[in-house]
Design a protein around this motif. Structure first.
Motif, short mmCIF file in Angstrom:
data_model
loop_
_atom_site.label_atom_id
_atom_site.label_comp_id
_atom_site.label_asym_id
_atom_site.label_seq_id
_atom_site.Cartn_x
_atom_site.Cartn_y
_atom_site.Cartn_z
N SER A 36 22.60 20.22 -7.07
CA SER A 36 21.69 19.64 -7.72
C SER A 36 21.55 18.38 -6.31
O SER A 36 20.47 17.40 -7.18
CB SER A 36 21.91 18.74 -8.92
N LEU A 37 22.44 18.36 -6.08
CA LEU A 37 21.98 17.34 -4.74
C LEU A 37 21.50 17.56 -3.94
O LEU A 37 21.31 17.74 -2.78
CB LEU A 37 23.60 17.12 -4.32
N ASP A 38 20.17 17.35 -3.44
CA ASP A 38 19.16 17.58 -2.81
C ASP A 38 18.47 16.59 -2.89
O ASP A 38 17.23 16.35 -4.59
CB ASP A 38 18.14 19.09 -3.18
N GLY A 39 17.59 16.36 -1.59
CA GLY A 39 16.67 15.35 -1.16
C GLY A 39 15.02 15.65 -1.84
O GLY A 39 14.79 16.67 -0.46
N ASP A 40 14.53 14.63 -1.72
CA ASP A 40 12.72 15.22 -2.29
C ASP A 40 12.14 14.10 -0.52
O ASP A 40 12.80 13.20 -0.31
CB ASP A 40 12.46 14.99 -2.76
N PRO A 41 11.72 14.66 0.46
CA PRO A 41 10.69 14.13 1.76
C PRO A 41 10.30 13.37 1.09
O PRO A 41 10.07 12.57 1.61
CB PRO A 41 11.11 15.03 2.74
N VAL B 136 9.27 10.06 -10.31
CA VAL B 136 9.91 11.28 -10.32
C VAL B 136 11.80 10.55 -10.67
O VAL B 136 11.78 9.07 -10.52
CB VAL B 136 10.88 12.50 -9.16
N GLU B 137 12.36 11.37 -12.13
CA GLU B 137 13.60 11.28 -11.93
C GLU B 137 14.22 11.83 -12.29
O GLU B 137 14.28 13.21 -12.28
CB GLU B 137 13.27 10.62 -13.54
N GLY B 138 15.69 11.82 -12.72
CA GLY B 138 16.38 12.93 -13.68
C GLY B 138 17.16 13.72 -11.92
O GLY B 138 16.79 13.23 -10.74
N PRO B 139 18.04 14.19 -12.43
CA PRO B 139 17.72 14.67 -13.85
C PRO B 139 19.03 14.17 -14.89
O PRO B 139 19.54 13.32 -14.75
CB PRO B 139 18.90 16.86 -13.82
N GLU B 140 18.86 14.42 -16.06
CA GLU B 140 19.08 13.68 -17.17
C GLU B 140 20.56 14.34 -17.15
O GLU B 140 21.66 13.60 -17.71
CB GLU B 140 18.50 14.13 -17.98
N SER B 141 20.97 15.44 -17.19
CA SER B 141 22.36 16.10 -17.26
C SER B 141 22.80 17.30 -16.47
O SER B 141 21.25 17.71 -15.96
CB SER B 141 22.86 16.43 -18.95
N VAL B 142 24.10 17.97 -15.83
CA VAL B 142 24.46 18.66 -15.68
C VAL B 142 25.17 19.52 -15.95
O VAL B 142 25.73 19.17 -17.53
CB VAL B 142 24.02 18.39 -13.82
N LYS C 97 0.87 -1.38 -0.03
CA LYS C 97 -0.12 -0.25 0.29
C LYS C 97 0.84 1.79 0.32
O LYS C 97 0.33 2.21 0.81
CB LYS C 97 -1.23 -0.10 1.40
N PHE C 98 1.23 1.37 -1.10
CA PHE C 98 2.70 2.63 -1.32
C PHE C 98 1.95 3.65 -1.70
O PHE C 98 1.49 3.59 -2.27
CB PHE C 98 4.00 2.10 -1.50
N SER C 99 1.93 4.81 -0.62
CA SER C 99 0.80 5.94 -1.52
C SER C 99 2.78 7.01 -2.06
O SER C 99 2.07 8.28 -2.05
CB SER C 99 0.33 6.15 -0.52
N LYS C 100 3.87 7.56 -1.68
CA LYS C 100 5.05 7.97 -1.74
C LYS C 100 5.16 8.31 -2.84
O LYS C 100 5.34 7.53 -3.88
CB LYS C 100 6.04 8.18 -0.31
N LYS C 101 5.91 8.93 -2.93
CA LYS C 101 7.36 9.09 -4.98
C LYS C 101 7.56 8.35 -4.69
O LYS C 101 8.31 7.87 -4.09
CB LYS C 101 7.06 10.58 -4.59
N VAL C 102 8.10 7.56 -6.31
CA VAL C 102 9.58 6.63 -6.51
C VAL C 102 10.24 7.31 -7.30
O VAL C 102 9.97 7.98 -7.95
CB VAL C 102 8.57 5.44 -7.33
N TYR C 103 11.29 7.67 -6.73
CA TYR C 103 12.43 8.87 -7.37
C TYR C 103 13.20 6.82 -8.75
O TYR C 103 13.80 5.73 -8.06
CB TYR C 103 13.81 8.70 -6.18
N CYS C 104 13.47 6.93 -9.48
CA CYS C 104 13.38 5.53 -10.80
C CYS C 104 14.06 6.26 -10.89
O CYS C 104 14.69 7.30 -12.14
CB CYS C 104 12.46 5.60 -11.38
N VAL C 105 15.35 5.57 -11.04
CA VAL C 105 16.84 5.24 -12.25
C VAL C 105 16.87 3.89 -12.62
O VAL C 105 17.09 3.05 -12.71
CB VAL C 105 18.32 5.31 -11.15
N ALA C 106 15.38 4.77 -14.09
CA ALA C 106 15.12 3.23 -14.28
C ALA C 106 14.56 3.33 -15.76
O ALA C 106 14.84 4.72 -16.26
CB ALA C 106 13.41 3.22 -14.08
N CYS C 107 14.07 2.29 -17.19
CA CYS C 107 13.90 2.53 -18.01
C CYS C 107 12.24 3.01 -18.39
O CYS C 107 11.84 2.91 -17.61
CB CYS C 107 14.39 1.15 -19.06
#
Length: 293
Positions: A141-146, A126-132, A101-111
């Protein structure tokens, strides 16, 4: 049984004992049924094995393909309803998240296909960023999303340093779930040729985060049990797993208690014999077994 047995060298009576030792078949796809094109005899093998009363399902670490692509591949091999009998990591990841029953955001390093499957099941990805642009941009860019509650790795061929670092930042929070799909270090390109996969990047995150993921791809036991549940199989000792990779396919079989058959499309017999982990059986290809059936 001492050492891997070459199925094509079995006597008629021994081959019958081999067939009688299992009721169900799980088969990998890439490197077993096809590479760029269908491997000769693979579709005929499954037709004949079903004539012997065996049920057949497919288990792959490849979440990259669309349903249409998979259906085309199965059709080209002469396999009916292959996609309906296929288990892949993206499906397992989505079902796992639903089960808790997961309800938070998913950080994806995925296809893209894995992200598409997760979003289709109602999860916010949520994903990325694709480049810096450079060093300073990287640091900013190194900020975590709570609001991120899970990190998913599954075959991101656009992976980069900032994605790895962001994943590690999220995983420093013990409440964030770590899910891993495909962990393949190598990928079959054509018979006898392997290319580097995304697995080494997974290893970096595991080491740096000091977290072990829930393995929802081969060779994870949970993934094998999920495939069994989907297929309606209950006794692992009556399942033959066919694959071409020792680290993924044979290890999955060992983890789950399946019998294992390695086809030598991605490894040589010398590679197999030198490995600390060996299959129960081996053959050159599925096509080489067709005359015996």
């Amino acid at each position: 049984m001492i050492g891997p047995v070459n199925v094509t060298e079995l006597s008629a009576s021994a081959f019958k004992q081999f067939l009688d030792s299992f009721d169900h078949v799980f088969s990998d796809c890439d490197g077993v049924i096809w590479t760029n094109n269908t491997l000769p005899g693979s579709g005929e093998f499954f037709e004949k094995i079903k004539q012997h009363g065996k049920s057949v399902h497919y288990v792959s670490n490849n979440s990259l393909r669309t349903q249409e692509n998979y259906e085309g591949k199965f059709k080209a091999a002469g396999i009916e309803n292959g996609f309906e009998k296929l288990t892949i990591p993206s499906t397992a990841i989505a079902e796992y998240l639903k089960s808790i029953k997961f309800s938070k955001k998913v950080y994806c390093v995925a296809c893209p296909q894995t992200i598409k499957i997760l979003e289709a099941n109602g999860f916010e990805c949520v994903e990325g960023p694709e480049s810096v642009k450079g060093y300073e941009d990287y640091l900013k860019s190194l900020d975590g999303d709570p609001d991120v509650g899970a990190v998913v790795f599954d075959s991101d061929f656009r992976i980069n340093l900032i994605k790895l670092s962001t994943a590690i930042i999220h995983l420093r929070r013990p409440d964030v779930i770590f899910l891993n799909g495909a962990s393949d270090r190598y990928l079959p390109v054509k018979p006898g040729h392997l290319a580097l996969g995304t697995g080494p990047f997974n290893d970096i995150v595991i080491e740096e985060s000091k977290r072990e993921p829930i393995q929802l791809g081969k060779p994870g036991k949970i993934f094998g049990e999920f495939a069994m549940k989907r297929a309606g199989f209950t006794d692992p000792s009556r399942i033959l797993f066919i694959g071409d990779m020792i680290e993924q396919d044979v290890v999955l079989g060992k983890n789950c208690g399946f019998k294992t058959l390695l086809v030598l499309t991605s490894n040589t017999e010398e590679d197999m014999m030198a490995s600390n982990i060996k299959p129960d059986y081996y053959a050159e290809t599925l096509g080489s077994l067709v005359p015996l059936l």
